[in-house]
Scaffold this active site. Structure first.
Site, PDB file in Angstrom:
ATOM      1  CD  GLU A 189     -49.894  16.827   1.228  1.00 43.57           C
ATOM      2  OE1 GLU A 189     -48.756  16.519   1.650  1.00 43.57           O
ATOM      3  OE2 GLU A 189     -50.141  16.918   0.015  1.00 43.57           O
ATOM      4  CG  ASP A 190     -45.105  16.751   2.943  1.00 40.06           C
ATOM      5  OD1 ASP A 190     -46.039  17.252   2.279  1.00 40.06           O
ATOM      6  OD2 ASP A 190     -44.162  16.140   2.425  1.00 40.06           O
ATOM      7  CG  ASP A 193     -45.962  26.071  -2.151  1.00 36.12           C
ATOM      8  OD1 ASP A 193     -46.467  27.161  -2.411  1.00 36.12           O
ATOM      9  OD2 ASP A 193     -44.748  25.836  -2.315  1.00 36.12           O
ATOM     10  CG  PHE A 247     -38.560  24.718  -2.362  1.00 37.50           C
ATOM     11  CD1 PHE A 247     -39.741  24.301  -2.991  1.00 37.50           C
ATOM     12  CD2 PHE A 247     -37.574  23.785  -2.109  1.00 37.50           C
ATOM     13  CE1 PHE A 247     -39.908  22.979  -3.357  1.00 37.50           C
ATOM     14  CE2 PHE A 247     -37.741  22.454  -2.474  1.00 37.50           C
ATOM     15  CZ  PHE A 247     -38.912  22.058  -3.100  1.00 37.50           C
ATOM     16  NE  ARG A 303     -37.943  12.172  -0.390  1.00 36.47           N
ATOM     17  CZ  ARG A 303     -39.045  12.740  -0.894  1.00 36.47           C
ATOM     18  NH1 ARG A 303     -39.868  13.375  -0.106  1.00 36.47           N
ATOM     19  NH2 ARG A 303     -39.303  12.650  -2.182  1.00 36.47           N
TER      20      ARG A 303
END
Ligand SMILES: O=P(O)(O)OC[C@H]1O[C@H](OP(=O)(O)OP(=O)(O)O)[C@H](O)[C@@H]1O
Ligand SMILES: Nc1nc2[nH]cnc2c(=O)[nH]1
Length: 131
Positions: free
Chosen positions: A51-52, A55, A104, A117
């Site tokens: 996963e990046d 959260d 975020f 991105r």
């Protein structure tokens, strides 16, 4: 992903799932949608989910259960970034790149509304960008 692969000592087959729960916002919708499923049958295989970011943990918790229902030999998790809220859900993460504050973030593949991105770094956005 390419950076991770370059750091591995051997080779490993890779496959991709695309899921989304954030869409164009900065808060999880709470609903995880599969946009693209795996092409590989993972039954009996050892699976490492890469996963990046974790959260709320909602996405991973959902993906992990979904993959476990396909009867793999094992499922482990690797993430580049992890935020503090994930302690509220019980997800064992075997490999963590960085624990980060509850903000975020964008860049290095992470988007806000499909933008940013392409940034080579990971950073936060100025508040007026969300407005
Ligand atoms: O731990 P969580 O709170 O569930 O958040 C983590 C998820 O959020 C991001 O995907 P996202 O849903 O943003 O994909 P999208 O940008 O394509 O909507 C990220 O790639 C993780 O999969
Ligand atoms: N781009 C991005 N997506 C997320 N999904 C869950 N948390 C985040 C975050 O901080 N940034």
């Amino acid at each position: 992903m390419a950076d991770l692969m370059r750091a591995l000592p051997g080779t490993a087959p890779m496959d991709w799932m695309a899921v989304s729960s954030y869409g164009s916002g900065t808060k999880s919708s709470g609903v995880v949608r599969i946009l693209k499923d795996l092409d590989t049958d993972i039954s009996g295989r050892h699976v490492l989910i890469v996963e990046d970011i974790i959260d709320s943990g909602l996405t991973l918790s959902w993906i992990k259960s979904n993959l476990e229902s396909r009867k793999p030999a094992s499922v482990e998790i690797c993430t580049l970034l992890r935020k503090p809220d994930v302690v509220k859900v019980d997800i064992p993460v075997k490999y963590v790149g960085f624990d980060i504050p509850n903000e975020f973030v964008v860049g290095y593949g992470l988007d806000y509304d499909e933008k940013y991105r392409n940034l080579r770094c990971v950073g936060t956005l100025a508040p007026h960008v969300y407005a």
